[in-house]
Design a protein around this motif. Structure first.
Motif, PDB file in Angstrom:
ATOM      1  N   GLN A  67      29.746  76.994 -30.398  1.00  0.00           N
ATOM      2  CA  GLN A  67      30.504  77.748 -31.396  1.00  0.00           C
ATOM      3  C   GLN A  67      31.416  78.769 -30.734  1.00  0.00           C
ATOM      4  N   ALA A  68      30.959  79.358 -29.626  1.00  0.00           N
ATOM      5  CA  ALA A  68      31.781  80.327 -28.891  1.00  0.00           C
ATOM      6  C   ALA A  68      33.063  79.677 -28.388  1.00  0.00           C
ATOM      7  N   LYS A  69      32.965  78.441 -27.929  1.00  0.00           N
ATOM      8  CA  LYS A  69      34.151  77.727 -27.450  1.00  0.00           C
ATOM      9  C   LYS A  69      35.163  77.544 -28.574  1.00  0.00           C
ATOM     10  N   LEU A  70      34.680  77.196 -29.754  1.00  0.00           N
ATOM     11  CA  LEU A  70      35.581  77.017 -30.899  1.00  0.00           C
ATOM     12  C   LEU A  70      36.223  78.342 -31.309  1.00  0.00           C
ATOM     13  N   ILE A  71      35.436  79.414 -31.285  1.00  0.00           N
ATOM     14  CA  ILE A  71      35.963  80.732 -31.649  1.00  0.00           C
ATOM     15  C   ILE A  71      37.071  81.159 -30.690  1.00  0.00           C
ATOM     16  N   LEU A  72      36.846  80.949 -29.398  1.00  0.00           N
ATOM     17  CA  LEU A  72      37.856  81.334 -28.401  1.00  0.00           C
ATOM     18  C   LEU A  72      39.116  80.476 -28.530  1.00  0.00           C
ATOM     19  N   LEU A  73      38.931  79.204 -28.865  1.00  0.00           N
ATOM     20  CA  LEU A  73      40.097  78.344 -29.089  1.00  0.00           C
ATOM     21  C   LEU A  73      40.931  78.850 -30.261  1.00  0.00           C
ATOM     22  N   GLU A  74      40.265  79.205 -31.333  1.00  0.00           N
ATOM     23  CA  GLU A  74      40.984  79.703 -32.509  1.00  0.00           C
ATOM     24  C   GLU A  74      41.633  81.059 -32.233  1.00  0.00           C
ATOM     25  N   ALA A  75      40.948  81.896 -31.449  1.00  0.00           N
ATOM     26  CA  ALA A  75      41.543  83.182 -31.058  1.00  0.00           C
ATOM     27  C   ALA A  75      42.804  82.954 -30.230  1.00  0.00           C
ATOM     28  N   GLY A  76      42.749  81.966 -29.354  1.00  0.00           N
ATOM     29  CA  GLY A  76      43.925  81.626 -28.556  1.00  0.00           C
ATOM     30  C   GLY A  76      45.061  81.116 -29.417  1.00  0.00           C
ATOM     31  N   ARG A  77      44.701  80.460 -30.513  1.00  0.00           N
ATOM     32  CA  ARG A  77      45.720  79.938 -31.428  1.00  0.00           C
ATOM     33  C   ARG A  77      46.546  81.060 -32.047  1.00  0.00           C
ATOM     34  N   LEU A  78      45.939  82.249 -32.262  1.00  0.00           N
ATOM     35  CA  LEU A  78      46.680  83.399 -32.798  1.00  0.00           C
ATOM     36  C   LEU A  78      47.854  83.751 -31.894  1.00  0.00           C
ATOM     37  N   LYS A  79      47.599  83.741 -30.582  1.00  0.00           N
ATOM     38  CA  LYS A  79      48.671  84.047 -29.637  1.00  0.00           C
ATOM     39  C   LYS A  79      49.753  82.972 -29.679  1.00  0.00           C
TER      40      LYS A  79
END
Length: 313
Positions: A67-79
Motif C-alpha cells: 500500500q505504501a508503494k501505491l501511496i507514493l506513486l499517487e503522491a508522485g502523480r501530484l507533481k
C-alpha cells in the motif's frame, strides 16, 4: 504517518538490511530505524521481522509495504499533474534497457533528448529482461526498453519499432552463396550465441528451432555477452551469428558484404517501452516514445508482412 516513513520501509524491503537501506536513503541508520519504529507504533504492528537475516517483512508488513508503494506513486502523480499544467517536462526517469538494444539505439536519440529536456534527469541501466521485469514490479525502475511481447498482465507495453534479424557469416560459409535465406539454411552447429539470460538468445533459439536439434560436439564452446563479441568470433573463428537491424547499420561497407537477409516475411523482434501498471509519469514516456520513433529508420516503424520472433520460456 508521513511519506518519508513510507519511503524508508520500502527501502528496507528492497535492501533487506537496515544499514544498506539507510545508506541508500542518505540518512543515518538510527534515524531510519526510529522513523520506522514510530510508524509501527502508530499502526500497532511489526512491519519487519528483525530477528531474521536478511530482514524480512511480516505478513502484515507485506500488506503495508504494498500500500505504501501505491501511496507514493499517487503522491508522485501530484507533481506530474503540476508539471503538465506548467508545460514542463521535469523530474527523474529511471530507465532500464537490454544490452542488445542499448549500444545501437541510445546514440540515435539520447543526446538530442537530454538537450531538448534539460530539466529531466535520466538514469539508464543495462539489464537483462528478467532483471528489468523484477525491477519494474518492485518500482526500482520507471520504464524500460526491451523486446516484447512479454505477456505479463502487470506490465504495459508501448511498441516502438520492429527490428529485422539478419545473418552475419564468414566468407567461407555455404549460405553466403545465397541471396536470401530460409531458417533451415542456418547450420546450428556453426552458430555463435549470446549467453544465457539475454532475450535475443531466446529469440535466436526460437528462430532456429535450436532446442529441437542435436548439436555436434565441438572443441570450442563459447557464449558471448554482447553482439559485438559474436561478430568478432565470426571474424576470427568462422561460423555465423544473428544480428538485429540497428547493429547491421553499424557495420563497415566490407562487413556488410558478409550479411545475408531472410526471405520475406522476415523474422523481426518488437522493441517496446514497458512500464508497470501503476506507473504515473505517462507524459515523460509519451515524449520519449515519440523521440525514439523519430530517430529510427521509418521502415522499422510498421510491422508490414514480417514475423515477430517470440521469446522462448
Amino acid at each position: 504517518m508521513n511519506l518519508q516513513q513510507l519511503e524508508y520501509i520500502i527501502a528496507v524491503d528492497t535492501h533487506r538490511h537496515f544499514a544498506k537501506a539507510a545508506e541508500a536513503s542518505h540518512v543515518t541508520q538510527p534515524t531510519l530505524s526510529m522513523m520506522i519504529q514510530k510508524l509501527e507504533e502508530e499502526l500497532n504492528i511489526k512491519i519487519f521481522d528483525r530477528s531474521r537475516q536478511p530482514v524480512v517483512p511480516t505478513e502484515a508488513g507485506e500488506a503495508v509495504i504494498q500500500q505504501a508503494k501505491l501511496i507514493l506513486l499517487e503522491a508522485g502523480r501530484l507533481k506530474e499533474i503540476v508539471n503538465e499544467m506548467k508545460g514542463e517536462l521535469k523530474g527523474e526517469l529511471r530507465l532500464g534497457i537490454i544490452p542488445t538494444v542499448a549500444p545501437y539505439l541510445l546514440p540515435l536519440f539520447l543526446n538530442r533528448f537530454i538537450k531538448k529536456y534539460p530539466l529531466l534527469k535520466i538514469k539508464i541501466t543495462e539489464l537483462t529482461t528478467a532483471q528489468i521485469i523484477e525491477k519494474l514490479k518492485s518500482q526500482q525502475l520507471d520504464a524500460a526498453i526491451l523486446a516484447t511481447p512479454l505477456n505479463n498482465v502487470v506490465l504495459n507495453e508501448y511498441p516502438l519499432y520492429y527490428e529485422q534479424f539478419a545473418v552475419y557469416a564468414s566468407k567461407s560459409e555455404k549460405l553466403m552463396k545465397k541471396k536470401f535465406l530460409l531458417q533451415t539454411d542456418i547450420d546450428t552447429n556453426r552458430l555463435w550465441l549470446l549467453e544465457e539470460g539475454h532475450c535475443m538468445r531466446s529469440q535466436v533459439l526460437s528462430l532456429c528451432e535450436l532446442r529441437k536439434k542435436e548439436l555436434d560436439t565441438s572443441n570450442l564452446a563459447y557464449e558471448a555477452g554482447s553482439i559485438e563479441t559474436l561478430k568478432k568470433m565470426v571474424d576470427m573463428n568462422n561460423g555465423i551469428t544473428i544480428l538485429p537491424a540497428l547493429a547491421v547499420q553499424e557495420l563497415t561497407a566490407a562487413e556488410k558484404k558478409q550479411v545475408r537477409y531472410f526471405k520475406p516475411p522476415a523474422p523481426v523482434r518488437e522493441i517496446s517501452i514497458v512500464t508497470y501498471r501503476h506507473f504515473v509519469k505517462q507524459r515523460i514516456v509519451e515524449v520519449l516514445k515519440n523521440e525514439i520513433k523519430a530517430a529510427v529508420p521509418t521502415d522499422m516503424l510498421t510491422l508490414k508482412r514480417q514475423h515477430i520472433t517470440m521469446l522462448e520460456e
